[in-house]
Motif scaffolding. Structure first.
Motif, short mmCIF file in Angstrom:
data_model
loop_
_atom_site.label_atom_id
_atom_site.label_comp_id
_atom_site.label_asym_id
_atom_site.label_seq_id
_atom_site.Cartn_x
_atom_site.Cartn_y
_atom_site.Cartn_z
N UNK A 126 -0.47 19.74 -10.94
CA UNK A 126 0.30 20.62 -11.82
C UNK A 126 1.74 20.15 -11.82
N UNK A 127 2.42 20.36 -12.95
CA UNK A 127 3.80 19.94 -13.06
C UNK A 127 4.46 20.72 -14.19
N UNK A 152 5.98 17.90 -9.57
CA UNK A 152 4.52 17.79 -9.59
C UNK A 152 3.91 18.10 -8.23
N UNK A 153 2.75 18.80 -8.24
CA UNK A 153 2.10 19.20 -6.99
C UNK A 153 0.58 19.10 -7.14
N UNK A 154 -0.08 18.37 -6.23
CA UNK A 154 -1.54 18.31 -6.29
C UNK A 154 -2.16 19.64 -5.88
N UNK A 155 -3.34 19.91 -6.38
CA UNK A 155 -4.11 21.05 -5.89
C UNK A 155 -4.56 20.77 -4.46
N UNK A 159 4.59 12.81 -7.21
CA UNK A 159 6.04 12.80 -7.25
C UNK A 159 6.52 12.41 -8.63
N UNK A 160 7.76 12.77 -8.92
CA UNK A 160 8.40 12.37 -10.17
C UNK A 160 9.36 11.23 -9.89
N UNK A 197 -1.18 21.15 -16.31
CA UNK A 197 -2.08 20.66 -15.28
C UNK A 197 -2.94 19.55 -15.88
N UNK A 198 -3.24 18.57 -15.02
CA UNK A 198 -4.11 17.46 -15.43
C UNK A 198 -5.00 17.11 -14.26
#
Length: 706
Positions: free
Chosen positions: A146-147, A136-139, A108-109, A155-156
């Motif tokens: 990703x965000x 932001x969204x998890x894989x 979340x942001x 992506x991180x």
């Protein structure tokens, strides 16, 4: 009791009693956890991310914004402010989140910073980013996040390492991974990127708003401030150019190809393990749409199904989608009914009016639906949750009211509102049996709504009537206040207590309040909704007048003193009423009204009225600022108060200014109340409270109410 807040103050302070109420539920596939947002009280704006552990029967916070920010105030980027305005989000803290496939990691942001939360343990941590983040969204496998930052899709790793840009930015006006204005405002598509089921790639929207004409929204109260530049796609003008690409985590890029000249609107994207990526694309006139399957190897698309309608095609939540065994799930208008189709079969009929797909499981599809055109004599204003498969439809929600649900596996979160109690009750069902409830901290209203739901006139117009709490039979007729929205996607007559609180407060000021959902509102059939094609003005106004006449035979309505109030489309309808039908309506409060449809956006306006270049007579007929709009005799002028937020970037203040100029030129007295710094939402507590008080004062003066 002594010191009790007034309803207007309480209504404003609690943001319409939404604060403290649980929302935005996610259920883990193993059925052990339910994740949701809720603030700690009915007046606390800061949402906390919560986890309900069903196995242990305990609830705990996974992310508390006050702790994460150390008590500091939030700082929002321009992109985040715009996103919240599009979603009508007035709260703070964690206002949205996304989870991985196992619902073990949330992203979340918060104040422009990126956080992830371990949902099993209830711990959150910040990930370093190069700038303010959005969405932001998890894989699905939880290994990456990703965000969007600075117009680039990045992506991180979930531990924050390896942060890199997958695409963009490419200059001013171009973004990757964000929904364009028209998608977020009108298509109910707030996302701009979608993870692959295998967590190795993303589908990302590229938006170029260079073709969109620029408007400037100034703050007249602060003349030293430069006007804000807004890319606004008004009816008949260019939209942003939207394309799609498949971005691999290995750095590869594959552009997705479809006939964007014919189908410029990217309305829906779905990607699940049930099949290849699904796109729903529309023509600009929204009379034709295509369901496309994407070849992830080449970027080519193939047509799975097409829909056509001589008026327009609606978009629905939850579709298109795949079943786990690879069948296409869609909602369609067929033979005057709105039905659920799975693969080659239609699973519902005209007894149900399908509103949304809530979940697609291996054995059934969970839907939200109301009674359809062949349902006999259903209760007015109800919506229920159904399980549907080849054997038929089974209702999950039992009691009368308004219901919605979220489901994963054997666990369903059922939120239920009813007429006889405030707020919503949230129950957790496991295999159909209640396993838990989710507490609400929302405040209890200081007044009780007493709505009477009716069907009015020959058309059976859904309506609600509210009388003062002190009214007794024999007290005589009451001045009337019509309180509609009255337009597309805005159902007001619902079997839910809180939906009628403001109307009840107006009733308690000495009015008989009538809320009528005429043609064009979402109710029982596509025919009802589409009756307003090219005809906002006549159809919606006629139904308000018809409902009023019909209900006067059953309720103490003084037809010689009729006021009307509304906001947005309801504001348009209120102004329309006193300008076109002063014989019926004697005073109006028009809030943020659309007065010249050439100034409203493409996807909404053109759906109903067509292109202004091609149908200028349709726009003139439905406008408030043309000769058609001011067609009633000037000597039958009725009191009109127009209210508008000067910072509104949805219905811009030019609508009210043009109407005021037209009224002045026609010699028609009126009042204008400008709200400095206020957008279309009016979230500010003092503004929201005083707006109610000013409206009731104006209506009492105008209608001669003591």
């Amino acid at each position: 009791m002594t010191g009790q807040l007034s309803f207007p103050r309480q209504h404003a302070r609690t943001q319409r009693f939404s604060l403290g109420a649980p929302r935005a539920f996610s259920v883990s596939p193993d059925g052990s956890r339910v994740v949701f947002l809720r603030s700690r009280s009915g007046t606390d704006r800061a949402n906390v991310l919560w986890v309900l552990d069903l196995d242990e029967g305990r609830e705990y916070p996974a992310a508390d914004p006050k702790a994460l920010l150390g008590g500091a105030e939030e700082e929002l980027s321009a992109e985040e402010r715009a996103r919240r305005e599009r979603s009508r989000e007035g709260s703070a803290g964690v206002v949205g989140y996304a989870v991985d496939g196992a619902v073990e990691l949330a992203a979340f942001a918060l104040s422009g910073r990126l956080y992830v939360a371990e949902l099993r343990g209830g711990t959150a941590r910040e990930l370093e980013t190069p700038g303010p983040v959005a969405d932001p969204r998890p894989s699905p496998d939880g290994r990456h996040v990703a965000y969007v930052a600075g117009g680039a899709l990045r992506v991180a790793a979930a531990d924050g390492t390896g942060d890199r840009a997958l695409a963009g930015p490419e200059g001013a006006g171009t973004t990757w991974g964000l929904a364009e204005f028209i998608a977020a405002e009108e298509m109910d598509r707030s996302r701009g990127f979608w993870w692959s089921p295998g967590s190795d790639a993303l589908l990302a929207a590229r938006v170029d708003d260079a073709p969109v004409r620029r408007w400037w929204i100034a703050d007249p109260a602060n003349p030293a401030s430069a006007p804000a530049e807004v890319a606004y796609p008004a009816a008949g003008t260019p939209n942003a150019e939207v394309s799609l690409a498949l971005l691999g985590l290995d750095g590869t890029r594959t552009d997705i190809v479809w006939d964007r000249e014919r189908h410029p609107y990217l309305a829906r994207v779905h990607w699940s393990a049930g099949g290849p990526p699904l796109l729903l694309v529309q023509t600009r006139d929204q009379r034709h749409q295509a369901y496309l399957a994407v070849d992830t190897g080449t970027g080519a698309t193939r047509v799975l199904h097409t829909d056509e309608d001589p008026k327009w095609l609606e978009l629905f939540a939850g579709v298109p989608a795949w079943t786990p065994d690879g069948r296409l799930v869609r909602i369609a208008d067929e033979a005057g009914a709105r039905v659920l189709a799975v693969g080659e079969r239609t699973l519902t009929d005209a007894r149900l009016h399908v509103r949304a797909v809530l979940n697609v499981g291996p054995e059934d599809v969970l839907i939200a639906a109301s009674a359809g055109p062949e349902a006999g004599e259903p209760e007015t204003g109800e919506a229920h949750v159904y399980r549907v498969n080849e054997r038929g439809a089974e209702r999950v929600s039992r009691e009368p009211g308004w219901h919605s649900a979220v489901r994963s596996g054997a666990v369903t979160v059922l939120a239920s509102s009813a007429l006889d109690r405030p707020g919503a009750t949230v129950r957790i069902l496991r295999d159909g049996e209640q396993a838990a409830t989710v507490l609400s901290y929302a405040e209890r209203p200081v007044l009780t709504a007493r709505p009477r739901l009716e069907r009015a006139g020959e058309r059976g117009i859904p309506a609600t009537v509210l009388l003062p709490g002190t009214y007794r039979e024999g007290d005589g007729p009451l001045p009337v206040l019509m309180d509609p929205y009255g337009g597309p996607h805005g159902q007001r007559v619902v079997a839910a207590h809180n939906a009628h609180l403001t109307s009840q407060w107006f009733a308690d000021q000495g009015f008989a309040v009538v809320v009528a959902d005429g043609r064009g509102t979402p109710h029982t059939s596509p025919t009802w909704e589409k009756a307003i094609h090219e005809d906002f003005a006549d159809a919606t106004l006629e139904d308000q007048a018809e409902a009023l006449r019909a209900l006067a035979g059953r309720y103490p309505l003084d037809l010689g003193r009729v006021g009307i109030r509304g906001w947005s489309y309801g504001g348009y309808l209120a102004a329309l009423a006193v300008l076109r039908r002063p014989d019926v309506f004697h005073a109006a409060v028009a809030g943020a009204p659309v007065t010249d449809w050439r100034l409203y956006d493409t996807h909404y306006t053109e759906r109903y009225l067509g292109m202004p270049q091609e149908r200028p007579e349709v726009y003139a007929r439905n406008s408030l600022v043309t000769d058609d709009g001011l067609s009633s005799p000037a000597d039958r002028t009725r009191p009109l108060m127009i209210v508008h937020g000067l910072a509104d970037d949805n219905v811009v203040a030019a609508h009210t200014l043009r109407l005021s100029s037209a009224l002045l030129a026609a010699g028609r007295p009126h009042e204008v109340l400008p709200l400095s710094g206020v957008t279309h939402m009016t979230p500010q507590e003092q503004v929201a409270e005083n707006l109610l008080l000013l409206q009731v004062d104006f209506l009492k003066r105008s209608l001669g109410v003591a």
